[in-house]
Design an enzyme around this catalytic site. Structure first.
Site, PDB file in Angstrom:
ATOM      1  N   ARG A 155       1.184  21.246   3.466  1.00  0.00           N
ATOM      2  CA  ARG A 155       1.952  20.787   2.289  1.00  0.00           C
ATOM      3  C   ARG A 155       1.140  20.847   1.003  1.00  0.00           C
ATOM      4  NH1 ARG A 155       3.246  15.922   3.836  1.00  0.00           N
ATOM      5  NH2 ARG A 155       4.934  16.873   4.997  1.00  0.00           N
ATOM      6  N   CYS A 192       8.637   9.053   6.985  1.00  0.00           N
ATOM      7  CA  CYS A 192       7.166   9.036   7.027  1.00  0.00           C
ATOM      8  C   CYS A 192       6.711   7.827   6.238  1.00  0.00           C
ATOM      9  CB  CYS A 192       6.606  10.309   6.403  1.00  0.00           C
ATOM     10  SG  CYS A 192       4.796  10.354   6.390  1.00  0.00           S
ATOM     11  N   CYS A 228     -11.149   3.552  -3.237  1.00  0.00           N
ATOM     12  CA  CYS A 228     -11.051   5.021  -3.226  1.00  0.00           C
ATOM     13  C   CYS A 228     -11.181   5.532  -4.672  1.00  0.00           C
ATOM     14  CB  CYS A 228      -9.730   5.452  -2.617  1.00  0.00           C
ATOM     15  SG  CYS A 228      -9.383   4.626  -1.033  1.00  0.00           S
ATOM     16  N   CYS A 253       0.586  12.990  10.067  1.00  0.00           N
ATOM     17  CA  CYS A 253       0.452  13.696   8.791  1.00  0.00           C
ATOM     18  C   CYS A 253      -0.933  13.336   8.270  1.00  0.00           C
ATOM     19  CB  CYS A 253       1.540  13.234   7.827  1.00  0.00           C
ATOM     20  SG  CYS A 253       1.338  13.888   6.154  1.00  0.00           S
ATOM     21  N   CYS A 261      -4.531  -2.556  -4.880  1.00  0.00           N
ATOM     22  CA  CYS A 261      -5.095  -2.335  -3.546  1.00  0.00           C
ATOM     23  C   CYS A 261      -6.563  -2.754  -3.491  1.00  0.00           C
ATOM     24  CB  CYS A 261      -4.962  -0.860  -3.169  1.00  0.00           C
ATOM     25  SG  CYS A 261      -5.567  -0.502  -1.515  1.00  0.00           S
ATOM     26  N   CYS A 291       9.120  10.028   2.406  1.00  0.00           N
ATOM     27  CA  CYS A 291       7.788   9.477   2.677  1.00  0.00           C
ATOM     28  C   CYS A 291       7.576   8.255   1.790  1.00  0.00           C
ATOM     29  CB  CYS A 291       6.705  10.494   2.346  1.00  0.00           C
ATOM     30  SG  CYS A 291       6.948  12.066   3.163  1.00  0.00           S
ATOM     31  N   CYS A 294      -8.241   6.921  -6.803  1.00  0.00           N
ATOM     32  CA  CYS A 294      -6.906   6.323  -6.710  1.00  0.00           C
ATOM     33  C   CYS A 294      -6.543   5.391  -7.870  1.00  0.00           C
ATOM     34  CB  CYS A 294      -6.779   5.566  -5.394  1.00  0.00           C
ATOM     35  SG  CYS A 294      -5.072   4.997  -5.144  1.00  0.00           S
TER      36      CYS A 294
HETATM   37  N1  SAM Z   1      -2.997   3.083   0.905  1.00  0.00           N
HETATM   38  C1  SAM Z   1      -2.755   4.030   1.911  1.00  0.00           C
HETATM   39  C2  SAM Z   1      -4.006   4.770   2.321  1.00  0.00           C
HETATM   40  O1  SAM Z   1      -4.800   5.132   1.460  1.00  0.00           O
HETATM   41  O2  SAM Z   1      -4.181   4.988   3.509  1.00  0.00           O
HETATM   42  C3  SAM Z   1      -1.673   5.015   1.581  1.00  0.00           C
HETATM   43  C4  SAM Z   1      -1.476   5.541   0.171  1.00  0.00           C
HETATM   44  S1  SAM Z   1      -2.704   6.605  -0.491  1.00  0.00           S
HETATM   45  C5  SAM Z   1      -2.197   6.724  -2.157  1.00  0.00           C
HETATM   46  C6  SAM Z   1      -2.385   8.173   0.262  1.00  0.00           C
HETATM   47  C7  SAM Z   1      -3.246   9.350  -0.119  1.00  0.00           C
HETATM   48  O3  SAM Z   1      -2.910   9.795  -1.415  1.00  0.00           O
HETATM   49  C8  SAM Z   1      -4.753   9.195  -0.176  1.00  0.00           C
HETATM   50  O4  SAM Z   1      -5.348   9.215   1.076  1.00  0.00           O
HETATM   51  C9  SAM Z   1      -5.151  10.406  -0.989  1.00  0.00           C
HETATM   52  O5  SAM Z   1      -5.397  11.512  -0.143  1.00  0.00           O
HETATM   53  C10 SAM Z   1      -3.929  10.671  -1.867  1.00  0.00           C
HETATM   54  N2  SAM Z   1      -4.225  10.410  -3.284  1.00  0.00           N
HETATM   55  C11 SAM Z   1      -4.270   9.209  -3.888  1.00  0.00           C
HETATM   56  N3  SAM Z   1      -4.592   9.334  -5.185  1.00  0.00           N
HETATM   57  C12 SAM Z   1      -4.766  10.658  -5.426  1.00  0.00           C
HETATM   58  C13 SAM Z   1      -5.115  11.423  -6.584  1.00  0.00           C
HETATM   59  N4  SAM Z   1      -5.396  10.848  -7.748  1.00  0.00           N
HETATM   60  N5  SAM Z   1      -5.177  12.751  -6.464  1.00  0.00           N
HETATM   61  C14 SAM Z   1      -4.915  13.356  -5.278  1.00  0.00           C
HETATM   62  N6  SAM Z   1      -4.592  12.679  -4.152  1.00  0.00           N
HETATM   63  C15 SAM Z   1      -4.519  11.350  -4.215  1.00  0.00           C
HETATM   64 FE1  SF4 Z   2      -5.606   1.783  -1.671  1.00  0.00          FE
HETATM   65 FE2  SF4 Z   2      -5.331   3.997  -3.092  1.00  0.00          FE
HETATM   66 FE3  SF4 Z   2      -7.268   3.860  -1.278  1.00  0.00          FE
HETATM   67 FE4  SF4 Z   2      -4.656   3.979  -0.484  1.00  0.00          FE
HETATM   68  S1  SF4 Z   2      -5.812   5.571  -1.566  1.00  0.00           S
HETATM   69  S2  SF4 Z   2      -6.262   2.622   0.305  1.00  0.00           S
HETATM   70  S3  SF4 Z   2      -3.683   2.829  -2.159  1.00  0.00           S
HETATM   71  S4  SF4 Z   2      -7.095   2.593  -3.130  1.00  0.00           S
END
Ligand code: SAM
Ligand code: SF4
Ligand code: DTB
Length: 340
Positions: free
Chosen positions: A262, A130, A59, A190, A55, A99, A62
Site C-alpha cells: 500500500r 482494520c 515516536c 497489516c 499519545c 481502517c 508522529c
Molecule cells: N498508535 C498506534 C501505533 O502506533 O501502533 C496506531 C497509530 S500510528 C499513527 C500508525 C502508523 O502510522 C505508525 O506506525 C507509522 O508507521 C505511521 N505514521 C505516523 N505518523 C507518520 C508520519 N508523520 N509520516 C508517515 N507515517 C506516519
Molecule cells: Fe502514539 Fe503516534 Fe507512536 Fe502511534 S505512532 S504509538 S499514535 S506516538
C-alpha cells in the site's frame, strides 16, 4: 510452511535488489506482481482517526505524540454512530476497507466493548475492517478477532538497528510480540514501515527482511513516506530521493509476492509521476480519502483522475467502459512484434 511464507530473503539479498539499476528492479517486480495480481486493480482503504492525539509514546515522526508541541488537540474515543457515519461515507466513495486508528500506546480493556461494537457496525455496512490501536495482549487480540476484525495494523516502522533513533518508549520486540498475538488470534496482519526518516538503504533492506521473515508474511504492507510535521523531531529530516521510495515498493513486492503493498502516508507529496512508477513497481493499494489520521491525503477527485489517466480501477469495480483489459494490452503488444 504456510503458502505466504518465504524463507530466503535476508538483508543482504534485499540490499542487492535495492541496488539494481531501476529498470532491472522494476522488471523483476512487475513479473512478480503479474504472477499474483491483476496489475490494473488497486485496493482502496479509507482511514479514520477514532481517538486522536495525546499519545504517551515518543515516536519521532508522529504528530499525535504528547511529547511534541504540534497543535493537535487530544480527543476521546469517538462514539459508534459517528464512526459508522464516516464508514458509510467511505463506502459510498468506493472504499473496500475501513481502517481505524487510535493514538494509544495500547488499548485499555474498558475500551474494548466500544471498539467491538464499532467493528461489528462497520462490518455490517459491508466493509472490511482494520484497526490500529497500539500494542495488544493475546487476550485483547482475541477479543478483537471475536468481534470480527479482519486486519490489525501494527508497523515495524524501520530496521531494528535504526529503530532506537526513532522510538524509545517501546521496543522492537514488543512490536513483534503484538504481531504474534494478532496472528495467533486469526486476524490478517497489516504491517509495514516509513521511508525517509534519515535511514540508509541498508536499513530499508533490513526492515523488508524483518517483514518477509514474519511467518507468514503480512497480507498487507503499508509503505509510508515520512510526512514531516512541524513540531516533531523529524520536522527537518533530509529530503527523500523519491526513487528510493519506488525502489522500496518494488523490493517489497518481490519479497512478499502475494501481499497488498500500500502507498500510504506521503502519497500526495510524491506526485502523479512517482505514484505511477510505484504502481508499475507493484504497489496495489492506497489510502483513499481526503485525510489520513491528522494530516492531509491526496484528494479523492485527484485519485479518480489519476486512475482514469493510468487505466487503473478500484478493486471490486468493473473496468471503465473504454479501458482495455490488462490481458488484451499484453496480447496487442505481442501482436505488434515483427513476425519471424
Ligand atoms: N498508535 C498506534 C501505533 O502506533 O501502533 C496506531 C497509530 S500510528 C499513527 C500508525 C502508523 O502510522 C505508525 O506506525 C507509522 O508507521 C505511521 N505514521 C505516523 N505518523 C507518520 C508520519 N508523520 N509520516 C508517515 N507515517 C506516519
Ligand atoms: Fe502514539 Fe503516534 Fe507512536 Fe502511534 S505512532 S504509538 S499514535 S506516538
Ligand atoms: C500506516 O501505515 N499508515 C497510516 C495507518 N497505517 C494507520 C497512518 C499514516 C499517518 C500519517 C500521519 C497522520 O496523519 O497522522
Amino acid at each position: 510452511m504456510t503458502p505466504t511464507q518465504t524463507t530466503s530473503w535476508n538483508t543482504q539479498r534485499i540490499q542487492t535488489l535495492l541496488d539494481l539499476p531501476l529498470p532491472e528492479l522494476l522488471w523483476q517486480a512487475q513479473q512478480v506482481h503479474r504472477a499474483h495480481f491483476d496489475p490494473t486493480e488497486i485496493q482502496l482503504s479509507s482511514l479514520l482517526s477514532i481517538k486522536t492525539g495525546g499519545c504517551a509514546e515518543d515516536c519521532a515522526y508522529c504528530p499525535q505524540s504528547a511529547h511534541y508541541d504540534v497543535g493537535v488537540t487530544a480527543g476521546k474515543l469517538m462514539d459508534v454512530d459517528a464512526v459508522l457515519a464516516h464508514a458509510q461515507a467511505a463506502k459510498d466513495a468506493g472504499a473496500g476497507r475501513f481502517c481505524m486508528g487510535a493514538a494509544w500506546r495500547e488499548p485499555k480493556d474498558r475500551d474494548l466493548d466500544k471498539i467491538a461494537a464499532i467493528v461489528r457496525g462497520v462490518k455490517a455496512l459491508g466493509l472490511q475492517t482494520c484497526m490500529t490501536l497500539g500494542m495488544l495482549t493475546a487476550e485483547q487480540a482475541q477479543r478483537l478477532a471475536d468481534a470480527g476484525l479482519d486486519y490489525y495494523n501494527h508497523n515495524l516502522d524501520t530496521s531494528p538497528e535504526f529503530y532506537g533513533r526513532i522510538i524509545t518508549t517501546r521496543t522492537y520486540q514488543e512490536r513483534l510480540d503484538t504481531l504474534q498475538h494478532v496472528r495467533a488470534a486469526g486476524m490478517a496482519v497489516c504491517c509495514g514501515g516509513i521511508v525517509g526518516m534519515g535511514e540508509s538503504r541498508a536499513d530499508r533492506a533490513a526492515l523488508l527482511a524483518e517483514l518477509a521473515a514474519l511467518d507468514p508474511y503480512p497480507e498487507s504492507v503499508p509503505i509510508n513516506a515520512l510526512v514531516r510535521v512541524a513540531g516533531t523531531p523529524l520536522e527537518h529530516a533530509p529530503d527523500l530521493d523519491p526513487f528510493e521510495f519506488v525502489r522500496t515498493v518494488a523490493a517489497a513486492r518481490i519479497v512478499m509476492p502475494r501481499a497488498w503493498v500500500r502507498l500510504s502516508a506521503g502519497r500526495k507529496e510524491l506526485g502523479d509521476g512517482i505514484q505511477a512508477l510505484c504502481f508499475l513497481a507493484g504497489a496495489n493499494s492506497i489510502f483513499y480519502g481526503d485525510t489520513l489520521l491528522v494530516t492531509g491525503n491526496a484528494e479523492v477527485e485527484a485519485d479518480r483522475a489519476l486512475f482514469s489517466r493510468l487505466g487503473l480501477r478500484a478493486q471490486g469495480l468493473p473496468p471503465a467502459a473504454d479501458a482495455p483489459a490488462a490481458g488484451s494490452v499484453t496480447r496487442r503488444t505481442i501482436a505488434l512484434q515483427p513476425e519471424n
